[in-house]
Design a protein around this motif. Structure first.
Motif, PDB file in Angstrom:
ATOM      1  N   ASP A  17       0.844  -1.398  -0.100  1.00 37.23           N
ATOM      2  CA  ASP A  17      -0.250   0.018   0.017  1.00 37.23           C
ATOM      3  C   ASP A  17       0.843   1.353   0.064  1.00 37.23           C
ATOM      4  N   TRP A  18       1.892   1.133   0.680  1.00 40.30           N
ATOM      5  CA  TRP A  18       2.891   2.518   1.000  1.00 40.30           C
ATOM      6  C   TRP A  18       3.558   2.785  -0.497  1.00 40.30           C
ATOM      7  N   LEU A  19       3.942   1.444  -1.089  1.00 42.37           N
ATOM      8  CA  LEU A  19       4.438   1.593  -2.474  1.00 42.37           C
ATOM      9  C   LEU A  19       3.841   2.096  -3.591  1.00 42.37           C
ATOM     10  N   LYS A  20       2.323   1.850  -3.473  1.00 42.93           N
ATOM     11  CA  LYS A  20       1.263   2.215  -4.426  1.00 42.93           C
ATOM     12  C   LYS A  20       1.285   3.641  -4.348  1.00 42.93           C
ATOM     13  N   TRP A  21       1.201   4.236  -2.799  1.00 40.73           N
ATOM     14  CA  TRP A  21       1.035   5.618  -2.495  1.00 40.73           C
ATOM     15  C   TRP A  21       2.569   6.462  -2.987  1.00 40.73           C
ATOM     16  N   GLY A  22       3.586   5.935  -2.717  1.00 40.35           N
ATOM     17  CA  GLY A  22       4.780   6.530  -3.153  1.00 40.35           C
ATOM     18  C   GLY A  22       4.996   6.606  -4.595  1.00 40.35           C
ATOM     19  N   GLU A  23       4.463   5.772  -5.495  1.00 39.31           N
ATOM     20  CA  GLU A  23       4.623   5.788  -6.983  1.00 39.31           C
ATOM     21  C   GLU A  23       3.745   6.941  -7.230  1.00 39.31           C
ATOM     22  N   GLU A  24       2.378   7.065  -6.705  1.00 40.79           N
ATOM     23  CA  GLU A  24       1.601   7.975  -7.253  1.00 40.79           C
ATOM     24  C   GLU A  24       2.302   9.329  -6.724  1.00 40.79           C
ATOM     25  N   ARG A  25       3.029   9.666  -5.665  1.00 35.04           N
ATOM     26  CA  ARG A  25       3.502  10.792  -5.179  1.00 35.04           C
ATOM     27  C   ARG A  25       4.596  11.216  -6.115  1.00 35.04           C
ATOM     28  N   LEU A  26       5.144  10.246  -6.593  1.00 37.92           N
ATOM     29  CA  LEU A  26       6.570  10.584  -7.340  1.00 37.92           C
ATOM     30  C   LEU A  26       6.208  10.353  -8.950  1.00 37.92           C
ATOM     31  N   SER A  27       4.736  10.235  -9.336  1.00 39.98           N
ATOM     32  CA  SER A  27       4.466  10.029 -10.764  1.00 39.98           C
ATOM     33  C   SER A  27       4.703  11.463 -11.211  1.00 39.98           C
ATOM     34  N   CYS A  28       4.892  12.728 -10.503  1.00 36.49           N
ATOM     35  CA  CYS A  28       5.294  14.025 -11.273  1.00 36.49           C
ATOM     36  C   CYS A  28       6.601  14.096 -11.747  1.00 36.49           C
ATOM     37  N   PRO A  30       9.986  13.533 -13.719  1.00 40.72           N
ATOM     38  CA  PRO A  30      10.435  12.557 -15.158  1.00 40.72           C
ATOM     39  C   PRO A  30      11.046  11.125 -14.917  1.00 40.72           C
ATOM     40  N   GLU A  31      10.450  10.599 -15.789  1.00 38.28           N
ATOM     41  CA  GLU A  31      10.967   9.057 -15.777  1.00 38.28           C
ATOM     42  C   GLU A  31      11.298   8.297 -14.479  1.00 38.28           C
ATOM     43  N   ALA A  32      11.396   7.009 -14.320  1.00 41.77           N
ATOM     44  CA  ALA A  32      11.769   6.296 -13.329  1.00 41.77           C
ATOM     45  C   ALA A  32      11.294   6.343 -12.119  1.00 41.77           C
ATOM     46  N   SER A  33      10.068   7.185 -11.859  1.00 41.91           N
ATOM     47  CA  SER A  33       9.626   7.520 -10.594  1.00 41.91           C
ATOM     48  C   SER A  33       9.295   6.146  -9.693  1.00 41.91           C
ATOM     49  N   ALA A  34       8.794   5.593 -10.638  1.00 40.20           N
ATOM     50  CA  ALA A  34       8.059   4.053  -9.778  1.00 40.20           C
ATOM     51  C   ALA A  34       9.331   3.275  -9.290  1.00 40.20           C
ATOM     52  N   ARG A  35      10.280   3.363 -10.040  1.00 42.33           N
ATOM     53  CA  ARG A  35      11.587   2.597  -9.526  1.00 42.33           C
ATOM     54  C   ARG A  35      11.988   3.280  -8.255  1.00 42.33           C
ATOM     55  N   GLU A  36      12.144   4.584  -8.148  1.00 37.19           N
ATOM     56  CA  GLU A  36      12.563   5.173  -7.062  1.00 37.19           C
ATOM     57  C   GLU A  36      11.831   5.201  -5.930  1.00 37.19           C
ATOM     58  N   SER A  37      10.546   5.159  -6.052  1.00 28.56           N
ATOM     59  CA  SER A  37       9.843   4.920  -4.692  1.00 28.56           C
ATOM     60  C   SER A  37       9.888   3.392  -4.137  1.00 28.56           C
TER      61      SER A  37
END
Ligand code: GLN
Length: 293
Positions: A17-28, A30-37
């Motif tokens: 659940d935290w990963l899903k939230w982190g991915e969403e917060r970092l979706s703004c 550029p690139e690779a945000s999902a990986r960084e979360s």
């Protein structure tokens, strides 16, 4: 009443659940945000695979608070490694802090090319000009157990961070730190067997176009190479013959568009001849290397 932030997992939520939230917060970003979360969570759990292998586990409150604050800092474009406080470089992990340039993977090719050129010869005296977090000098001291290194930087913070890294990596007794203006302060008869540097090489006019992570969070004095980005190299080349011992090697990192400057007559150094230019892992011009005598 304190209202829960919209979409933010509550206490007792699972890693997934935290990963899903982190991915969403970092979706703004550029690139690779999902990986960084995911990578941020891996750092917090000190297990890079945890975001995949342990994602059904509950994330304890103290760790989720840390994760939430790291994700928000990353969202503000703070660099990943400044948030986590360390960076892997070759076989070691180095601390970094605000005020030090964050080591880049392409700089690893400087050490690799130096090792190849030296073959089995071991330098005794190494000079690291503009040492930053100490990655070059310290990595070379780990490779050459009998060598000593003089590490110079204009700023205090990099010297403090380098000292911490040298202590953590067991080479503090073989490294000497000096604060000063790199070349001017050195006498010209030092007889160094190896000189390494990742100097500032970005043209001053190009700085404003850098990513916010670099522009707002990394030290300008480690980036600004003057009007054409080549100021440091000209100064170094003028004193190189006096600094190097016979057979000594100097290796510097350059910007990927600067190779032709060094391949031209401008790269010729009396007593050292024309330099070699080597590519980085992406095949871009990155390392320039002179050998004396
Ligand atoms: N490689 C760095 C960058 O592209 C620049 C480092 C330097 O100027 N030495 O941001």
């Amino acid at each position: 009443m304190i209202r829960a932030e919209k979409g933010k997992p509550s206490s007792g939520s699972r890693i997934i659940d935290w990963l899903k939230w982190g991915e969403e917060r970092l979706s703004c970003l550029p690139e690779a945000s999902a990986r960084e979360s995911r990578d941020l969570l891996g750092e917090i759990l000190e297990d890079p695979l945890a975001p995949w292998t342990r994602d059904r586990e509950v994330l304890p409150d103290e760790l989720s608070a840390c994760y939430a604050s790291w994700v928000e800092r990353r969202r503000q474009r703070e660099p990943f490694h400044l948030i986590t406080g360390s960076v892997p470089f070759l076989e070691e992990r180095f601390a970094v802090a605000p005020g030090t340039l964050i080591p880049r993977p392409e700089t690893e090719s400087l050490v690799e090319n130096v090792l190849r050129i030296l073959d089995s010869r071991s330098p005794e005296r190494i000079l690291d000009l503009g040492c930053g977090s100490g990655i070059l000098g310290i990595s070379l001291l780990k490779k050459f157990p009998k060598a000593h290194c003089l590490a110079v930087d204009r700023s205090v913070v990099p010297l403090e961070v380098s000292r911490k890294n040298a202590l953590a990596l067991g080479v503090l007794s073989r490294i000497h730190f000096v604060q000063g203006d790199w070349i001017e302060m050195l006498r010209l008869d030092q007889g160094f067997d190896l000189i390494v540097s990742n100097p500032p090489y970005i043209a001053s006019g190009d700085l404003s176009g850098l990513d916010p992570e670099i522009l707002f969070y990394e030290p300008r004095e480690a980036l600004d190479g003057g009007p054409d980005g080549l100021v440091f190299y000209r100064r170094l080349m003028a004193v190189l013959p006096g600094l190097l011992s016979t057979g000594g090697v100097a290796a510097v990192e350059i910007g990927s568009c600067q190779g032709d400057f060094f391949r031209s007559d401008a790269g010729f150094v009396s007593g050292c001849g024309a330099p070699l230019v080597f590519p980085d892992i992406l095949g871009l011009d990155r390392i320039v290397l002179w050998k004396k005598g």
